[in-house]
Design a protein around this motif. Structure first.
Motif, PDB file in Angstrom:
ATOM      1  N   TRP A   1       0.798  -1.178   0.020  1.00 49.57           N
ATOM      2  CA  TRP A   1       0.125  -0.098   0.140  1.00 49.57           C
ATOM      3  C   TRP A   1       0.817   1.216   0.101  1.00 49.57           C
ATOM      4  N   THR A   2       1.649   1.367   0.723  1.00 49.89           N
ATOM      5  CA  THR A   2       2.723   2.337   0.877  1.00 49.89           C
ATOM      6  C   THR A   2       3.292   2.743  -0.344  1.00 49.89           C
ATOM      7  N   SER A   3       4.039   1.746  -1.076  1.00 46.11           N
ATOM      8  CA  SER A   3       4.612   1.831  -2.293  1.00 46.11           C
ATOM      9  C   SER A   3       3.564   2.656  -3.464  1.00 46.11           C
ATOM     10  N   ARG A   4       2.272   1.837  -3.318  1.00 44.86           N
ATOM     11  CA  ARG A   4       1.376   2.468  -4.443  1.00 44.86           C
ATOM     12  C   ARG A   4       1.088   3.835  -4.067  1.00 44.86           C
ATOM     13  N   LEU A   5       0.969   4.034  -2.869  1.00 45.02           N
ATOM     14  CA  LEU A   5       0.496   5.366  -2.215  1.00 45.02           C
ATOM     15  C   LEU A   5       1.359   6.488  -2.603  1.00 45.02           C
ATOM     16  N   LYS A   6       2.686   6.023  -2.644  1.00 47.63           N
ATOM     17  CA  LYS A   6       3.950   6.895  -2.893  1.00 47.63           C
ATOM     18  C   LYS A   6       3.891   7.219  -4.309  1.00 47.63           C
ATOM     19  N   ARG A   7       3.554   6.248  -5.183  1.00 47.84           N
ATOM     20  CA  ARG A   7       3.647   6.491  -6.544  1.00 47.84           C
ATOM     21  C   ARG A   7       2.587   7.308  -6.976  1.00 47.84           C
ATOM     22  N   CYS A   8       1.181   7.203  -6.406  1.00 51.92           N
ATOM     23  CA  CYS A   8       0.128   8.050  -6.650  1.00 51.92           C
ATOM     24  C   CYS A   8       0.473   9.604  -6.223  1.00 51.92           C
ATOM     25  N   LEU A   9       1.026   9.738  -5.237  1.00 48.35           N
ATOM     26  CA  LEU A   9       1.463  11.218  -4.883  1.00 48.35           C
ATOM     27  C   LEU A   9       2.635  11.757  -5.739  1.00 48.35           C
ATOM     28  N   ALA A  10       3.714  10.779  -6.119  1.00 48.69           N
ATOM     29  CA  ALA A  10       4.586  11.178  -6.952  1.00 48.69           C
ATOM     30  C   ALA A  10       3.994  11.822  -8.344  1.00 48.69           C
TER      31      ALA A  10
ATOM     32  N   ASP B   1      -6.599   8.508  -9.989  1.00 44.72           N
ATOM     33  CA  ASP B   1      -7.946   8.383  -9.514  1.00 44.72           C
ATOM     34  C   ASP B   1      -8.225   6.680  -9.661  1.00 44.72           C
ATOM     35  N   THR B   2      -7.742   6.204 -10.307  1.00 47.09           N
ATOM     36  CA  THR B   2      -8.264   4.733 -10.267  1.00 47.09           C
ATOM     37  C   THR B   2      -7.418   3.931  -9.080  1.00 47.09           C
ATOM     38  N   SER B   3      -5.930   4.263  -9.062  1.00 49.43           N
ATOM     39  CA  SER B   3      -5.408   3.570  -7.971  1.00 49.43           C
ATOM     40  C   SER B   3      -5.710   4.192  -6.608  1.00 49.43           C
ATOM     41  N   VAL B   4      -6.220   5.406  -6.373  1.00 45.73           N
ATOM     42  CA  VAL B   4      -6.646   6.086  -4.928  1.00 45.73           C
ATOM     43  C   VAL B   4      -8.025   5.336  -4.669  1.00 45.73           C
ATOM     44  N   CYS B   5      -8.891   4.884  -5.521  1.00 48.54           N
ATOM     45  CA  CYS B   5     -10.153   4.208  -5.435  1.00 48.54           C
ATOM     46  C   CYS B   5      -9.696   2.778  -5.060  1.00 48.54           C
ATOM     47  N   ASP B   6      -8.993   2.182  -5.878  1.00 46.95           N
ATOM     48  CA  ASP B   6      -8.586   0.812  -5.378  1.00 46.95           C
ATOM     49  C   ASP B   6      -8.038   0.485  -4.013  1.00 46.95           C
TER      50      ASP B   6
ATOM     51  N   CYS C   1      -6.074   6.972   7.115  1.00 48.53           N
ATOM     52  CA  CYS C   1      -5.493   6.780   5.774  1.00 48.53           C
ATOM     53  C   CYS C   1      -6.723   6.715   4.893  1.00 48.53           C
ATOM     54  N   VAL C   2      -7.670   6.185   5.267  1.00 45.69           N
ATOM     55  CA  VAL C   2      -8.899   5.895   4.215  1.00 45.69           C
ATOM     56  C   VAL C   2      -9.792   7.370   3.954  1.00 45.69           C
ATOM     57  N   ALA C   3      -9.790   7.983   5.289  1.00 49.52           N
ATOM     58  CA  ALA C   3     -10.512   9.176   5.219  1.00 49.52           C
ATOM     59  C   ALA C   3      -9.742  10.299   4.503  1.00 49.52           C
ATOM     60  N   ALA C   4      -8.527  10.399   4.511  1.00 47.51           N
ATOM     61  CA  ALA C   4      -7.687  11.260   3.838  1.00 47.51           C
ATOM     62  C   ALA C   4      -7.662  11.258   2.442  1.00 47.51           C
ATOM     63  N   LEU C   5      -7.756   9.962   2.028  1.00 50.93           N
ATOM     64  CA  LEU C   5      -8.019   9.526   0.636  1.00 50.93           C
ATOM     65  C   LEU C   5      -9.148  10.175  -0.044  1.00 50.93           C
ATOM     66  N   SER C   6     -10.537  10.341   0.758  1.00 54.58           N
ATOM     67  CA  SER C   6     -11.615  10.737   0.279  1.00 54.58           C
ATOM     68  C   SER C   6     -11.407  12.219  -0.138  1.00 54.58           C
ATOM     69  N   GLN C   7     -10.459  12.994   0.822  1.00 56.53           N
ATOM     70  CA  GLN C   7     -10.030  14.192   0.399  1.00 56.53           C
ATOM     71  C   GLN C   7      -9.619  14.437  -1.086  1.00 56.53           C
ATOM     72  N   TYR C   8      -9.090  13.319  -1.412  1.00 56.51           N
ATOM     73  CA  TYR C   8      -8.404  13.539  -2.891  1.00 56.51           C
ATOM     74  C   TYR C   8      -9.600  13.699  -3.645  1.00 56.51           C
ATOM     75  N   HIS C   9     -10.564  12.713  -3.638  1.00 54.81           N
ATOM     76  CA  HIS C   9     -11.783  12.756  -4.614  1.00 54.81           C
ATOM     77  C   HIS C   9     -12.642  14.182  -4.278  1.00 54.81           C
ATOM     78  N   ARG C  10     -12.717  14.753  -3.268  1.00 59.85           N
ATOM     79  CA  ARG C  10     -13.463  15.841  -2.880  1.00 59.85           C
ATOM     80  C   ARG C  10     -12.722  16.969  -3.612  1.00 59.85           C
ATOM     81  N   TYR C  11     -11.463  17.141  -3.892  1.00 62.78           N
ATOM     82  CA  TYR C  11     -10.862  18.274  -4.439  1.00 62.78           C
ATOM     83  C   TYR C  11     -10.469  17.957  -5.844  1.00 62.78           C
TER      84      TYR C  11
END
Lengths: 669, 498
Positions: free
Chosen positions: B201-210, B233-238, B445-455
């Motif tokens: 999860w960490t490495s996927r999230l790092k990639r999303c952020l990058a 978008d897809t990665s964050v949803c997954d 972590c899950v809550a923070a990811l929903s902020q991504y979609h919101r904005y």
């Protein structure tokens, strides 16, 4: 040119001096030779007249120090050695902050800009990147006129041979103390309490073109003396590294076929960099466009076939990953199209700057290469591109005030610290100048936290992590990006700059106080206007307010909606809001980010506390009676962090590397 | 073996911590009223502060504004009943089910007169693991409460100026909390299936952020298509979906074994398996004269002087061409990184490299065991003992023989005191608490990811902030992620020029 210039005034403050065409003669009045120096003792001596040096000299003079700027050629003070542009994403933040601390580059950009645009316009105001293409001549003129009219500042043409050193002040940490400089022409030494070195690429610099190399830091300028480099390495024992950079060939404008490139227009309404300017010197309709084109497979072929003629690219000195030469671009990412921007060099210049085409091959190959790009198919080169390799001082040897830890009164700023870019240099120059001035005037050093500014992020990264490649600012480096915005740099820094640092004029301070008070009034007015959702809908119409029962919203809440502007609220409630219309945009930005800034505040306070907890330099980590591994003890013993936060950072750095190795090992199995 | 403490060093330490700068003033608009930020260094924290392991009375400490809520909901202490610094015998109940969990002493320490300077409470309960787990879970179910990070009580006390700044231990504890404890915790999470899941999860999230950061910092000048964001978008949803599934899974993944981890490691044929068998008094591991007999990690639960311990026998550390043995050695090293308490070395091979390996662990957590004393002459032995006395920085040394049981009593005594010290260390983290901590961070972590979609479509800086916060939360489990790491991914994935 001069006829169209009007002095720009903001609240009665006249910031732009009208320059006449007889500008150079005005310059001569202030330039001096060493034998004519009015005095031989200054508070601060700044060596170098680039972006770091000019900001340092001006800042030292602003804090009240009698300052001398020594540069090889007065004529090149404020010259843009590479790209004719200022700002951008992350870099624009630095320009705004330098301006908020009363530095020069923001106002110079407003004076010299000929194409303004805000990058990232669609991505949120926290990451907007104010940027401008500049007229090289106008920029230089502005910086020179500012410096030459700054009280307490003298400019001297000359080359520095060596630093004068003596025993340290036993009350302060350090092994040496700087007492002045000796000039190359053998004249008598000039003494000073502080010296700021901003030698850019000139420290043991070599120029590369094709297979030829020559000593120097910029084409057309004499190399700096070997004495300075020797002093830093041998006498002060500073660790130095080597970096490289490059610049593209300049192209004759008339030889370019613009019909084959796509036009890139500036913003319709230029936005000034400076908080003191309401508009730029260049009128909206006078702005010049840029052009965008791309590389072709032919470019890649030329690069590959000429590699044996290109000694710069064969060396393994570290170059920047994000501003690579065309050679490293096509070698690292083959088979792709790379963007090339064709940028104007000035209103009256006959030249174009091809951004993205930095190259170091022999001139005839350079010509072959650029002609592989469609709009440049019959282009002529005015000056070929070249590479520079130069020494930098590992910046972990500096304090957060940018003073060399081992040498009292010696400050470094700009490329000598391993950074790249005008804005990074200007930011360091300003802060080094401030602290050099304060040291000379026996005032304690000041530091900027990474929680309050990009300048703080820049300096903290440099002094606590060091560099492995030329360091450039990105917004992703700032943890508190949503709080450190270009729009609020004045509130973050101008007030502190006046009240605690002393580098801000009272005029600018008064303006910042006015802005702060007005914004506070406006925010209070917005928060006090509380209405039920239904009333808001009646007043504003359908703006996408979600229908939740019994919900009441205040003006700030409303401004967070995309479709609601402050102007709309002002027209609905003119008595309340129209006095604040001047700040519409800032209020809208504040409304969006306020809740997130609140969330970040605690974490910011924690970091600030840890940044301010100092650890004694003689701490015995090896026998500290707590549960620490030998490894941790040894790292702490070796690094001797000056604060708790630095100790954490250093350890995390080492551990993240060892964790990565650990993971890499796992992958290997 | 604690290093000797020189009083002279610490006398000068009274002025160690001075605030070197005036705290920067937050001026103007950024000075905002406090909203408790779940993701920052705020809220009410709790932890078992008496350490885990069998004990008569366990102390659970609570610190933060919701301390009184905990006392009201779990001990029935309404405002009128609260008496500062007075022990009261109360029934401790679950706030939801009202089930009585235990009867014990509760104390209230209103701030600023408490260890952390905040409102604090203490629950003194019976020391059984079931009671402790139940009380910790009950606390975790209250709003605004979360399990403490490693060293967080110390840090709060420190920042409140409560840890006597003249006491050197305070400073040492702070450095420990900020460095060692967090690192050890992160390393502990890297083992096992759960660790691998978090790492993924960490490495996927790092990639999303990058990729979001690349789009913000470079897309205006470079060829970075909007398509990059669609991938994010897809990665964050997954990721969100996977984490939510994981949180709902009642099995809670792999069960963490409770007890102090004791790892036996060392060169091949040193007698590690023999030691395990001697300790558990049964042939739990195969023993043979062939080097490299033990390949996998062999675990045995054991009671050592009243403390639960999990004894792991590991493959001998050597370079081997055999694939299976190499994996065994990798697992052995991994186990050592997690919690190294005990290490076994062969008496004849006291290599320098072994000592280097040892030095990366706190000496109080290691025992150097030299086996096969029955095979060496008395002369040799005396020589060795002199040698050992001369070398500094070594952990306690035990000379034993698994063959004749010589020196075994001394070894057991040393192991017992080592485990006792570890159990008394609240920073070592009880397994149940670790699980609760993981849950809390994953939820954030899950809550923070929903902020991504919101904005995502209105303000990319705020959307990226969501991914950053998510990575910070996950990083509390798997280790911090720095800006440089993100930049490395950016430069690997994109050709960035100016």
């Amino acid at each position: 040119m001069a006829a169209s210039i009007e002095p720009l005034c903001v609240h009665g403050c006249r910031r732009f001096v009208t320059l006449s065409k007889t500008f150079p003669s005005f310059l001569l009045r202030f330039s001096r030779t060493a034998s004519h120096l009015a005095r031989h003792k200054y508070d601060v001596i700044v060596v170098g007249g680039g972006h770091a040096g000019t900001e340092a000299a001006a800042a030292a003079a602003r804090v009240g120090a009698e300052t001398l700027l020594v540069t090889q050629k007065i004529h090149t003070i404020g010259a843009l050695s590479c790209n004719p542009s200022l700002g951008g994403v992350g870099k624009g933040h630095l320009v705004k902050e330098v301006d908020a601390l009363d530095g020069l580059c923001g106002r110079a950009g407003d004076w010299a800009g000929i194409h303004f645009s805000i990058l990232n316009r669609r991505k949120g105001p926290a990451v907007w990147g104010p940027r401008a293409q500049l007229d090289r001549e106008l920029y230089r003129q502005f910086i020179q006129s500012e410096l030459l009219s700054t009280p307490r500042l003298t400019v001297l043409e000359g080359s520095v041979e060596e630093l004068l050193l003596t025993e340290p002040d036993p009350e302060e940490p350090g092994h040496h103390r700087v007492t002045g400089i000796r000039l190359a022409n053998g004249s008598q030494p000039v003494s000073a309490s502080s010296v700021v070195l901003t030698t850019g690429t000139f420290l043991s610099g070599s120029l590369f073109m094709g297979q030829t190399t020559s000593p120097g830091g910029r084409i057309g300028d004499a190399p700096s003396s070997a004495g300075l480099s020797h002093t830093l390495r041998e006498r002060l024992g500073l660790r130095v590294g080597r970096l490289r950079t490059g610049t593209p060939p300049r192209i004759v404008k008339d030889s370019v076929d613009f019909s084959l490139a796509s036009l890139h227009a500036p913003d319709k309404q230029p936005t000034p960099f400076s908080f003191l300017n309401t508009h730029t010197r260049c009128k909206p309709e006078e702005q010049l466009p840029c052009y965008l084109t791309h590389t072709t497979p032919g470019v890649e072929k030329v690069v590959r076939e000429s590699l044996h003629l290109n000694c710069h690219i064969q060396q393994d000195t570290k170059g920047p990953r994000y501003c690579p030469s065309i050679e490293s671009r096509v070698l690292r990412f083959p088979g792709r199209r790379h963007q090339v921007w064709l940028e104007p060099e000035g209103l009256t210049s006959d030249l174009l700057y091809p951004q993205g085409l930095s190259m170091t091959m022999p001139p005839d190959v350079q010509l072959c290469l650029i002609r592989e790009i469609p709009p440049l198919h019959r282009a002529e080169i005015h000056t070929p591109g070249y590479g520079v390799q130069y020494d930098f001082v590992c910046p972990t040897q500096l304090s957060p005030a940018l003073q060399v830890k081992s040498t009292q009164g010696l400050f470094l700023a700009g490329q000598i610290n391993g950074t790249t870019g005008y804005e990074e240099a200007a930011a360091q120059g300003l802060w080094a100048g401030v602290n050099a001035g304060r040291w000379a005037l026996s005032m304690p050093p000041v530091a900027l936290s990474r929680t309050e500014s990009y300048i703080g992020v820049l300096i903290d990264d440099l002094v606590s992590r060091g560099v492995t490649e030329p360091y450039r600012m990105f917004t992703s480096r700032a943890e508190f990006r949503t709080s450190l915005r270009p729009d609020n740099a004045d509130l973050r820094l101008t007030l502190k700059g006046f009240e605690e640092v002393g580098c801000v004029s009272s005029l600018r301070y008064q303006e910042a106080v006015r802005v702060r008070d007005s914004l506070q009034d406006a925010l209070a007015a917005l928060q006090s206007l509380v209405l039920p959702t239904s009333s808001w809908k009646k007043i504003l119409g359908d703006v996408g307010i979600s229908e939740t029962k019994n919900s009441i919203l205040n003006g700030m809440d409303l401004l967070q909606y995309n479709n609601v502007s402050f102007e709309m609220l002002a027209s609905a409630f003119p008595e309340r809001f129209s006095p604040h219309l001047e700040f519409s945009q800032r209020l809208e930005i504040e409304a969006i980010y306020r809740p997130h800034c609140d969330l970040q505040r605690k974490e910011m306070e924690r970091i600030q506390r840890e940044e301010s907890l100092s650890l004694p330099p003689d701490m015995d980590y090896l026998s500290l009676p707590v549960s620490l591994s030998q490894e941790v003890r040894e790292i702490l013993d070796r690094v001797r962090p000056s604060t708790v936060s630095l100790s954490t950072k250093e350890l995390n750095l080492v551990f993240s590397q060892s964790n990565q190795q650990h993971q890499a090992q796992q992958l290997l199995w | 073996m604690l290093p000797s403490i020189s009083a002279g060093i610490w006398r000068g330490a009274q002025h160690i911590l001075r605030t070197s700068r005036v705290a920067p003033r937050r001026t103007g608009l950024c000075t905002c009223a406090g909203i408790p930020g779940e993701l920052c260094d705020a809220g009410t924290i709790f932890a078992l502060s008496s350490g885990h392991g069998r004990c008569g009375v366990a102390v659970v400490r609570v610190s933060g504004p919701a301390s009184t809520t905990a006392l009201r909901c779990m001990a029935g202490l309404t405002h009128s009943l609260l008496t500062p610094r007075t022990a009261l015998l109360r029934s401790i109940t679950d706030p939801q089910s009202k089930e009585v969990l235990d009867r014990g002493l509760v104390l209230w320490f209103p701030g600023p007169h408490s260890f952390t300077g905040e409102d604090s409470a203490e629950f003194h309960i019976h020391g059984g693991p079931a009671v402790i787990t139940a009380v910790l879970q009950a606390l975790g179910s209250l709003p605004g409460m979360r399990p403490a990070e490693a060293g967080e009580f110390t840090r709060r006390a420190f920042h409140a100026g409560k840890l006597g700044l003249t006491e050197v231990e305070g400073l040492g504890d702070l450095i420990h909390a900020e460095t060692e404890a967090q690192r050890r915790q992160a390393l502990r999470q890297m083992c096992g299936d759960l660790g691998r899941l978090y790492q993924d999860w960490t490495s996927r999230l790092k990639r999303c952020l990058a990729h979001v950061e690349a789009f913000i910092d470079f897309s205006e000048d470079e060829l970075i298509e909007d398509g990059v964001l669609n991938q994010v978008d897809t990665s964050v949803c997954d990721l969100q979906a996977e984490m939510e599934r994981h949180l709902k899974d009642e099995r809670r993944g792999e069960r963490l074994r409770s007890g102090v981890q004791v790892v036996i490691a060392g060169a091949t044929n040193a007698g590690k398996s023999s030691l395990l068998n001697t300790l558990c008094q049964r042939p739990a591991a195969i023993v043979s004269p062939i080097a490299g007999t033990t390949r996998d990690v062999v675990e045995t639960a054991l009671d050592i002087g009243g403390f639960p311990a999990v004894l792991s026998d590991t493959a001998g550390l050597r370079d081997s061409p055999d694939l299976v043995e190499r994996e065994g050695v990798r697992r052995a090293r991994e186990r050592c990184m997690c919690v190294c308490v005990c290490r076994l070395c062969y008496v004849m091979h006291l290599f320098k490299s072994d000592l280097l390996f040892l030095s990366s662990f706190p000496s109080e957590r290691c025992l150097l065991v030299l086996n096969k004393t029955d095979l060496v002459s008395e002369e040799w032995r005396q020589q060795l003992e002199t040698e050992l006395r001369r070398s500094s920085g070594l952990p306690p040394v035990c000379l034993i023989s698994c063959q004749t049981n010589e020196g075994l009593q001394d070894f057991l005594a040393a192991l017992h005191s080592s485990i006792k010290a570890l159990c008394g260390d609240p920073l070592s983290g009880a397994p149940s608490l670790t699980q609760a901590r993981h849950r809390a961070h994953l939820q954030q972590c899950v809550a923070a990811l929903s902020q991504y979609h919101r904005y995502r479509d209105t303000d990319l800086a705020l959307a990226a902030e969501g991914v950053r916060l998510a990575l910070t939360s996950l990083g509390r489990i798997t280790g911090r992620v720095g800006a440089e790491e993100i930049l490395d991914i950016i430069f690997k994935d994109f050709c960035i020029g100016k």
